[in-house]
Design a protein around this motif. Structure first.
Motif, PDB file in Angstrom:
ATOM      1  N   ILE A   1       1.062  -1.234   0.222  1.00  0.00           N
ATOM      2  CA  ILE A   1      -0.018   0.111  -0.016  1.00  0.00           C
ATOM      3  C   ILE A   1       0.877   1.276  -0.049  1.00  0.00           C
ATOM      4  O   ILE A   1       1.687   1.354   0.825  1.00  0.00           O
ATOM      5  N   GLU A   2       0.867   1.977  -1.149  1.00  0.00           N
ATOM      6  CA  GLU A   2       1.427   3.310  -1.011  1.00  0.00           C
ATOM      7  C   GLU A   2       1.098   4.401  -0.488  1.00  0.00           C
ATOM      8  O   GLU A   2      -0.234   4.581  -0.528  1.00  0.00           O
ATOM      9  N   HIS A   3       1.803   4.814   0.637  1.00  0.00           N
ATOM     10  CA  HIS A   3       1.138   6.117   1.419  1.00  0.00           C
ATOM     11  C   HIS A   3       0.831   5.552   2.725  1.00  0.00           C
ATOM     12  O   HIS A   3       1.261   5.973   3.837  1.00  0.00           O
ATOM     13  N   ALA A   4      -0.308   4.855   2.769  1.00  0.00           N
ATOM     14  CA  ALA A   4      -0.927   4.302   3.941  1.00  0.00           C
ATOM     15  C   ALA A   4      -0.741   5.650   5.048  1.00  0.00           C
ATOM     16  O   ALA A   4      -0.553   5.403   6.200  1.00  0.00           O
TER      17      ALA A   4
ATOM     18  N   GLN B   1      -0.401  -8.573  10.290  1.00  0.00           N
ATOM     19  CA  GLN B   1      -0.941  -9.851   9.984  1.00  0.00           C
ATOM     20  C   GLN B   1      -1.273 -10.528   8.498  1.00  0.00           C
ATOM     21  O   GLN B   1      -1.148 -11.750   8.540  1.00  0.00           O
ATOM     22  N   HIS B   2      -1.229  -9.754   7.699  1.00  0.00           N
ATOM     23  CA  HIS B   2      -1.473 -10.175   6.278  1.00  0.00           C
ATOM     24  C   HIS B   2      -0.317  -9.933   5.267  1.00  0.00           C
ATOM     25  O   HIS B   2      -0.334 -10.000   4.074  1.00  0.00           O
ATOM     26  N   HIS B   3       0.742  -9.844   5.906  1.00  0.00           N
ATOM     27  CA  HIS B   3       2.129  -9.594   5.235  1.00  0.00           C
ATOM     28  C   HIS B   3       2.238  -8.293   4.184  1.00  0.00           C
ATOM     29  O   HIS B   3       2.507  -8.797   2.997  1.00  0.00           O
ATOM     30  N   ILE B   4       1.766  -7.362   4.436  1.00  0.00           N
ATOM     31  CA  ILE B   4       1.425  -6.134   3.541  1.00  0.00           C
ATOM     32  C   ILE B   4       2.134  -5.259   3.729  1.00  0.00           C
ATOM     33  O   ILE B   4       2.573  -4.636   4.897  1.00  0.00           O
ATOM     34  N   VAL B   5       2.945  -4.851   2.734  1.00  0.00           N
ATOM     35  CA  VAL B   5       3.967  -3.721   2.996  1.00  0.00           C
ATOM     36  C   VAL B   5       3.448  -2.137   2.920  1.00  0.00           C
ATOM     37  O   VAL B   5       2.524  -1.841   2.328  1.00  0.00           O
ATOM     38  N   ALA B   6       3.907  -1.523   4.060  1.00  0.00           N
ATOM     39  CA  ALA B   6       3.413  -0.082   4.228  1.00  0.00           C
ATOM     40  C   ALA B   6       4.630   0.611   3.468  1.00  0.00           C
ATOM     41  O   ALA B   6       5.771   0.811   4.127  1.00  0.00           O
ATOM     42  N   SER B   7       4.407   1.058   2.441  1.00  0.00           N
ATOM     43  CA  SER B   7       5.233   2.244   1.613  1.00  0.00           C
ATOM     44  C   SER B   7       4.997   3.617   2.010  1.00  0.00           C
ATOM     45  O   SER B   7       3.994   4.160   1.148  1.00  0.00           O
ATOM     46  N   VAL B   8       5.650   4.204   2.813  1.00  0.00           N
ATOM     47  CA  VAL B   8       5.079   5.340   3.525  1.00  0.00           C
ATOM     48  C   VAL B   8       6.362   6.529   3.258  1.00  0.00           C
ATOM     49  O   VAL B   8       7.509   6.130   2.837  1.00  0.00           O
TER      50      VAL B   8
ATOM     51  N   LEU C   1       6.357  -4.922   7.441  1.00  0.00           N
ATOM     52  CA  LEU C   1       7.542  -4.315   6.582  1.00  0.00           C
ATOM     53  C   LEU C   1       7.327  -2.991   6.164  1.00  0.00           C
ATOM     54  O   LEU C   1       6.334  -2.638   5.450  1.00  0.00           O
ATOM     55  N   VAL C   2       8.110  -1.859   6.817  1.00  0.00           N
ATOM     56  CA  VAL C   2       8.000  -0.618   6.547  1.00  0.00           C
ATOM     57  C   VAL C   2       9.050   0.025   5.552  1.00  0.00           C
ATOM     58  O   VAL C   2      10.204  -0.330   5.894  1.00  0.00           O
ATOM     59  N   ALA C   3       8.807   0.606   4.457  1.00  0.00           N
ATOM     60  CA  ALA C   3       9.642   1.019   3.247  1.00  0.00           C
ATOM     61  C   ALA C   3       9.423   2.487   3.198  1.00  0.00           C
ATOM     62  O   ALA C   3       8.115   2.889   3.119  1.00  0.00           O
ATOM     63  N   PHE C   4      10.412   3.376   3.429  1.00  0.00           N
ATOM     64  CA  PHE C   4      10.562   4.695   3.343  1.00  0.00           C
ATOM     65  C   PHE C   4      11.030   5.248   1.707  1.00  0.00           C
ATOM     66  O   PHE C   4      11.578   4.796   1.097  1.00  0.00           O
ATOM     67  N   GLY C   5      10.008   6.266   1.471  1.00  0.00           N
ATOM     68  CA  GLY C   5      10.402   6.870   0.120  1.00  0.00           C
ATOM     69  C   GLY C   5      10.045   8.306   0.178  1.00  0.00           C
ATOM     70  O   GLY C   5       9.560   8.724   1.413  1.00  0.00           O
ATOM     71  N   SER C   6      10.139   8.936  -1.043  1.00  0.00           N
ATOM     72  CA  SER C   6       9.628  10.527  -1.076  1.00  0.00           C
ATOM     73  C   SER C   6       8.513  10.822  -1.690  1.00  0.00           C
ATOM     74  O   SER C   6       7.785  12.048  -1.375  1.00  0.00           O
ATOM     75  N   ASP C   7       8.369  10.143  -2.613  1.00  0.00           N
ATOM     76  CA  ASP C   7       7.051  10.534  -3.441  1.00  0.00           C
ATOM     77  C   ASP C   7       7.469  11.599  -4.492  1.00  0.00           C
ATOM     78  O   ASP C   7       6.807  12.481  -5.141  1.00  0.00           O
ATOM     79  N   TRP C   8       8.952  11.744  -4.662  1.00  0.00           N
ATOM     80  CA  TRP C   8       9.449  12.878  -5.485  1.00  0.00           C
ATOM     81  C   TRP C   8       8.935  12.760  -6.965  1.00  0.00           C
ATOM     82  O   TRP C   8       8.964  11.806  -7.510  1.00  0.00           O
ATOM     83  N   PRO C   9       8.692  13.896  -7.422  1.00  0.00           N
ATOM     84  CA  PRO C   9       8.816  15.287  -7.156  1.00  0.00           C
ATOM     85  C   PRO C   9       7.761  15.943  -6.172  1.00  0.00           C
ATOM     86  O   PRO C   9       7.801  17.009  -5.939  1.00  0.00           O
TER      87      PRO C   9
END
Length: 576
Positions: A412-415, A428-435, A472-480
């Motif tokens: 899920i992108e942003h969450a 619980q459902h092994h879903i990535v939080a891409s925040v 599983l938490v992954a960080f990004g910027s959403d650039w630009p």
């Protein structure tokens, strides 16, 4: 006599065969003992520093040996000095801190590169400045050419939304199209609306809104799917401009220590599905084949084109080269908070009776997700509002149950805003939080105005809650949308102190420094199925690393105040 000879020969042969393995082993062991062992020589030996590997089996080292672009070994200099030889370059860090090459889990790379050469409105704080920058662009452009740009945020000048009346007088002969910083709203001048045929009689498209005056006339602002009414008329940038944009963006990323990005492409609500595929064919394959790639890139494509990606992966595989990787598919369920189009259970305080938008029909999205997942693709879906996130969590659960167990790593992108209890469902459902941590710096002031203080406090940017639930938490910027700057992002996640504030916003959601750094390295790699190739400085992995300005790990982990001194990709210095 002949019989005796035959029997004796047979017995000798049997005995010889029985002892042959032993003789063979003795022979070869004797022979190999006479051959000196082949010494492995490192191309680069990095020494005398504090190297954080992002590998839990060996988190710290003072030295690292690299050969053929990959890590040979990390450890103390004593254990690595045997890798020294003719041709080995020694890099004395003089005590500096080194981290794994940083990964940005969510960018629009070519969009960012294009925007660097357009009207840049990020950080503009006054209407007058906004108009002046558009006027300057018009004066420097040919009559009739498009004026493109973006990055504006109306909250920076008090919240008033811009309108075509702001810029019509200064752009009578040039169509103007300026995208808001979140990519979910854009401003058109009256000439652009005329070209696109958008009038008071034009109906709002499904999943989009045309902002209007009380008279019904368009204000010039189009939200989400309504942007497609104009975007199809916008003059497409040339192949050469897009190639230049890739190189420009990549060079900029390297200055920030970014060596790998997950590129979601030029795919937004209101744009055609073909842009991402055109960029893949015209830009990325060109850059890869001509050795012009500067950073490693994992590509996601519109979910509506999932079958094309399946065919491509069957033909080419997941790894096209050490620079280019085929990821999965991307979709949207809602818009953004700033554009009042993120989907919530409750209405917006500043826009009663508005709960946000479903920018794609949920049934269609569910069917596409089912098909893409059944074909083995990773699926990433944009969800910002609390209702939007629950809808995707429910859908992912149903799809997984229907298609069976596998390591799918739904994303899920942003969450961004999660209802009570929803943060636990990711783990619980092994879903990535891409925040994107840096988004909270703007929303700390905006969210309470739009959602109310209590809702904003309870459900906004719940990083620690996600980690507590084993997500599983992954960080990004959403650039630009926000700047590409992982060190700043890490600091934001740890401190959560917005500009002009002296305290953290929702301090219970501050996370540890190590968790934040991992979210830009090994966790980010794992979230995109890249963890076998990169994400940590482990033996066999690609030797991407960043030298920082600090000599103290303790100070760095406490203040996160270091800057990038140098960036290495594949063991070679690429910045500065």
């Amino acid at each position: 006599m002949n019989r005796f000879v035959v029997v004796s020969a047979a017995v000798f042969l049997l005995i010889s065969l029985a002892y042959l393995p032993l003789l063979n082993e003795l022979y070869w062991s004797t022979l190999t003992s006479l051959i000196p062992p082949v010494k492995i020589i490192a191309d680069l030996l990095v020494t005398n520093g504090t190297i954080f590997t992002s590998d839990t089996s060996s988190p710290f080292a003072d030295s690292m040996a690299i050969r053929n672009g990959r890590v040979l070994k990390v450890g103390s200099f004593t254990t690595l000095k045997d890798f020294l030889g003719d041709g080995t370059v020694e890099l004395n860090l003089e005590g500096k801190v080194v981290v794994t090459g940083l990964i940005d889990s969510h960018v629009h790379l070519i969009s960012g590169g294009l925007q660097m050469a357009q009207v840049g409105l990020r950080g503009v704080t006054q209407k007058e400045e906004f108009c002046r920058m558009v006027k300057d662009a018009v004066q420097n452009a040919k009559e009739g050419s498009w004026i493109l740009g973006g990055g504006w945020n109306n909250d920076f000048w008090g919240g008033e939304l811009p309108s075509s009346s702001w810029i019509d007088e200064i752009s009578p002969h040039n169509p103007v199209w300026l995208i808001r910083m979140d990519g979910h709203m854009a401003l058109a001048n009256s000439l652009t609306l005329k070209i696109a045929g958008v009038t008071s009689l034009t109906e709002d498209p499904v999943g989009g809104t045309i902002m209007r005056l009380p008279s019904g006339e368009p204000t010039g602002l189009l939200i989400d799917a309504a942007m497609e009414l104009v975007s199809s008329f916008v003059q497409e940038v040339s192949v050469d401009e897009r190639r230049e944009a890739l190189l420009r963006a990549s060079k900029y990323a390297l200055t920030r220590g970014v060596t790998t990005v997950i590129d979601l492409g030029r795919y937004y609500p209101g744009t055609t599905d073909e842009l991402s595929w055109n960029d893949f064919q015209d830009v990325y394959l060109w850059a890869d084949s001509t050795k012009m790639m500067l950073i490693r890139t994992c590509l996601f494509f519109p979910i509506t084109t999932w079958s094309r990606l399946v065919d491509l992966k069957l033909q080419k595989g997941h790894v096209l080269s050490e620079w280019l990787y085929l990821g999965g598919v991307k979709a949207f369920i809602d818009g953004s908070l700033g554009s009042n189009s993120a989907l919530f259970y409750e209405e917006y305080l500043d826009k009663p009776n508005n709960h946000g938008l479903e920018v794609m029909d949920p049934e269609i999205l569910s069917n596409l997700t089912m098909s893409a997942d059944k074909s083995g693709l990773q699926v990433a879906i944009h969800a910002i509002g609390d209702k939007a996130n629950d809808m995707i969590l429910d859908m992912y659960k149903s799809v997984a149950a229907a298609n069976g167990e596998r390591d799918r790593r739904f994303r899920i992108e942003h969450a961004q805003h999660l209802a009570p209890g929803s943060s636990d469902r990711f783990g619980q459902h092994h879903i990535v939080a891409s925040v994107q941590p840096d988004h909270l710096l703007d929303d700390a002031d905006t969210a309470p105005k739009k959602l109310g203080f209590d809702r904003a406090q309870k459900e906004s940017y719940l990083f620690q809650s996600l980690l507590n639930g084993n997500a599983l938490v992954a960080f990004g910027s959403d650039w630009p949308v926000a700047d590409i700057n992982p060190l700043h992002s890490i600091r934001t996640a740890v401190k959560r102190i917005p500009p002009k504030w002296d305290h953290a916003w929702i301090p219970s959601e501050c996370i540890s420094f190590t968790d934040a750094l991992n979210s830009h390295t090994i966790s980010a790699a794992r979230a995109a199925f890249l963890d076998h190739h990169l994400g940590s400085l482990s033996p066999g992995k690609l030797a991407d690393f960043v030298i920082l300005s600090t000599n103290s790990w303790d100070e760095f982990s406490k203040d996160v105040s270091a800057s990038v001194l140098a960036t290495y990709v594949g063991g070679k210095q690429v910045y500065p």
